[in-house]
Design a protein around this motif. Structure first.
Motif, short mmCIF file in Angstrom:
data_model
loop_
_atom_site.label_atom_id
_atom_site.label_comp_id
_atom_site.label_asym_id
_atom_site.label_seq_id
_atom_site.Cartn_x
_atom_site.Cartn_y
_atom_site.Cartn_z
N ALA A 1 0.84 -1.21 0.00
CA ALA A 1 0.00 0.00 0.00
C ALA A 1 0.87 1.26 0.00
CB ALA A 1 -0.92 0.00 1.22
N GLN A 2 1.95 1.24 0.78
CA GLN A 2 2.83 2.40 0.84
C GLN A 2 3.52 2.64 -0.51
OE1 GLN A 2 6.66 2.41 1.31
NE2 GLN A 2 6.45 4.61 1.01
N LYS A 3 3.87 1.56 -1.20
CA LYS A 3 4.50 1.68 -2.52
C LYS A 3 3.57 2.37 -3.51
CE LYS A 3 4.77 -1.93 -5.20
NZ LYS A 3 5.16 -3.26 -5.74
N HIS A 4 2.30 1.98 -3.49
CA HIS A 4 1.35 2.59 -4.42
C HIS A 4 0.99 4.02 -3.99
CE1 HIS A 4 0.85 -0.91 -6.91
NE2 HIS A 4 0.61 -1.67 -5.84
N ALA A 5 1.01 4.30 -2.69
CA ALA A 5 0.80 5.67 -2.22
C ALA A 5 1.92 6.57 -2.73
CB ALA A 5 0.73 5.70 -0.70
N TYR A 6 3.14 6.06 -2.71
CA TYR A 6 4.28 6.81 -3.25
C TYR A 6 4.08 7.12 -4.73
CZ TYR A 6 8.90 7.50 -5.30
OH TYR A 6 9.96 7.97 -6.03
N ARG A 7 3.56 6.13 -5.46
CA ARG A 7 3.31 6.34 -6.89
C ARG A 7 2.23 7.40 -7.12
NH1 ARG A 7 3.28 0.00 -8.99
NH2 ARG A 7 5.54 -0.33 -8.84
N LEU A 8 1.22 7.40 -6.25
CA LEU A 8 0.16 8.41 -6.36
C LEU A 8 0.73 9.82 -6.16
CD1 LEU A 8 -2.90 6.85 -4.51
CD2 LEU A 8 -2.86 7.66 -6.87
N VAL A 9 1.57 9.96 -5.13
CA VAL A 9 2.19 11.26 -4.86
C VAL A 9 3.03 11.69 -6.06
CG1 VAL A 9 3.87 12.48 -3.42
CG2 VAL A 9 2.21 10.94 -2.36
N LYS A 10 3.82 10.76 -6.58
CA LYS A 10 4.68 11.06 -7.73
C LYS A 10 3.84 11.45 -8.95
CE LYS A 10 8.32 8.99 -10.57
NZ LYS A 10 9.07 7.74 -10.88
N ARG A 11 2.73 10.74 -9.17
CA ARG A 11 1.89 11.04 -10.32
C ARG A 11 1.28 12.44 -10.21
NH1 ARG A 11 -3.73 8.02 -11.29
NH2 ARG A 11 -4.32 9.65 -9.82
N HIS A 12 0.81 12.80 -9.02
CA HIS A 12 0.24 14.13 -8.82
C HIS A 12 1.28 15.22 -9.07
CE1 HIS A 12 -3.23 12.12 -7.18
NE2 HIS A 12 -3.80 13.27 -6.83
N ARG A 13 2.50 14.98 -8.58
CA ARG A 13 3.56 15.97 -8.78
C ARG A 13 3.90 16.11 -10.27
NH1 ARG A 13 7.50 14.12 -3.79
NH2 ARG A 13 6.57 15.46 -2.18
N GLU A 14 4.02 14.98 -10.95
CA GLU A 14 4.37 15.01 -12.37
C GLU A 14 3.26 15.66 -13.20
OE1 GLU A 14 5.15 10.93 -13.18
OE2 GLU A 14 7.25 11.03 -12.56
N LEU A 15 2.00 15.32 -12.88
CA LEU A 15 0.88 15.93 -13.60
C LEU A 15 0.82 17.43 -13.34
CD1 LEU A 15 -1.56 15.63 -15.41
CD2 LEU A 15 -2.92 14.97 -13.40
N GLY A 16 1.08 17.83 -12.09
CA GLY A 16 1.10 19.25 -11.75
C GLY A 16 2.18 19.98 -12.52
#
Length: 296
Positions: free
Chosen positions: A100-115
């Motif tokens: 779960a923590q690994k996928h949470a990290y990916r979510l954070v990364k995706r939001h930053r990249e999209l931003g």
């Protein structure tokens, strides 16, 4: 962000029933630099340990746990169904939390990249609007402005995801790893207790034989037996203390985990809903102007 995470960490330690009684913790939180420096130079307490010493402690614990888990050692183990169930729960929980923590990290990364992508696109759209005239140029400029606004929202949501979702998951992964280390210590304490109890029985048999034969070694054997008995009783007390504290901590951990995870997932869902609505509203407000340009 680091200060916020540190505040959260210190508050959790200070609210712990056992740790809040620690003199070392009280000193760490209240002592001035001069006092801390003096304590570091002393020969007692945890402050004398260097980072390398602490790393070696963790490596030793990890090695002991690995030996038990991988079967390199074959110690006497507790035949307790409830404890076996607990161990299975802890090892499974670590895997699921880590995933779960690994996928949470990916979510954070995706939001930053999209931003960041929206920010770059917004700048490009504004420059494009400056090259065009009248209505279409204004539409491009507004498209760029909306993109930059949404970029800020995504970056802000990425930070909220990090602090309220990924970090709590990471904290619990570390907490479960600490429980695993305690499981290793409990196994060692149980093994030591059993080995001493077995040795004490052999000493007792040997003492009985010496007393029957009226050997001149009876006094020495009695002394050895008493010392071993005291050591065995201390090992039993240590094992029972570990079991008691572990049972108390597991209950506290499960209660706290349920509460914290509930809050984390609730905040995650609220944040995603809020972000989705903001994105939809922003693009929706721009549609009439873009439609007017395309039909002109």
């Amino acid at each position: 962000m680091r200060r916020q995470a540190l505040d959260l960490f210190v508050n959790r330690i200070a609210s712990h029933n056992e740790l809040q009684q620690s003199e070392d913790l009280r000193t760490f939180l209240q002592a001035d630099e001069e006092t801390m420096e003096r304590l570091r130079s002393q020969e007692t307490g945890i402050f004398k340990k260097k980072p390398a010493d602490l790393m070696q402690m963790f490596k030793d614990v990890q090695s002991k746990v690995s030996d038990v888990v991988l079967g390199k050692e074959k110690p006497v183990e507790e035949s307790n169904p409830e404890y076996e169930k607990l161990k299975h729960y802890v090892f499974e929980l670590e895997n699921h939390l880590a995933e779960a923590q690994k996928h949470a990290y990916r979510l954070v990364k995706r939001h930053r990249e999209l931003g960041q992508s929206l920010s770059d696109f917004g700048k490009a759209a504004k420059l494009l609007g400056a090259c065009e005239g009248q209505a279409i140029g204004k539409a491009f400029s507004e498209l760029g402005a909306k993109s930059e606004t949404l970029s800020v929202k995504l970056q802000k949501e990425a930070h909220q995801l990090l602090m309220n979702f990924e970090e709590p998951l990471k904290d619990y992964v570390r907490a479960v790893q600490s429980i695993k280390a305690t499981i290793g210590e409990r196994a060692n304490a149980f093994r030591q207790q059993c080995e001493l109890a077995e040795t004490m029985k052999l000493k007792e048999i040997n003492l009985d034989k010496l007393m029957l034969t009226r050997s001149d070694r009876v006094g020495e054997a009695e002394h050895e037996y008493k010392e071993l008995k005291a050591e065995s009783e201390e090992a039993t007390r240590r094992f029972e203390t570990i079991v008691r504290l572990m049972n108390e901590e597991i209950v506290r951990f499960q209660e706290q985990k349920t509460q914290d995870m509930g809050i984390a997932f609730h905040e995650f869902a609220k944040g995603q809903a809020r972000l989705t609505n903001s994105i939809a509203d922003a693009w929706r407000s721009l549609l009439p102007k873009l439609e007017a340009c395309s039909s002109a």
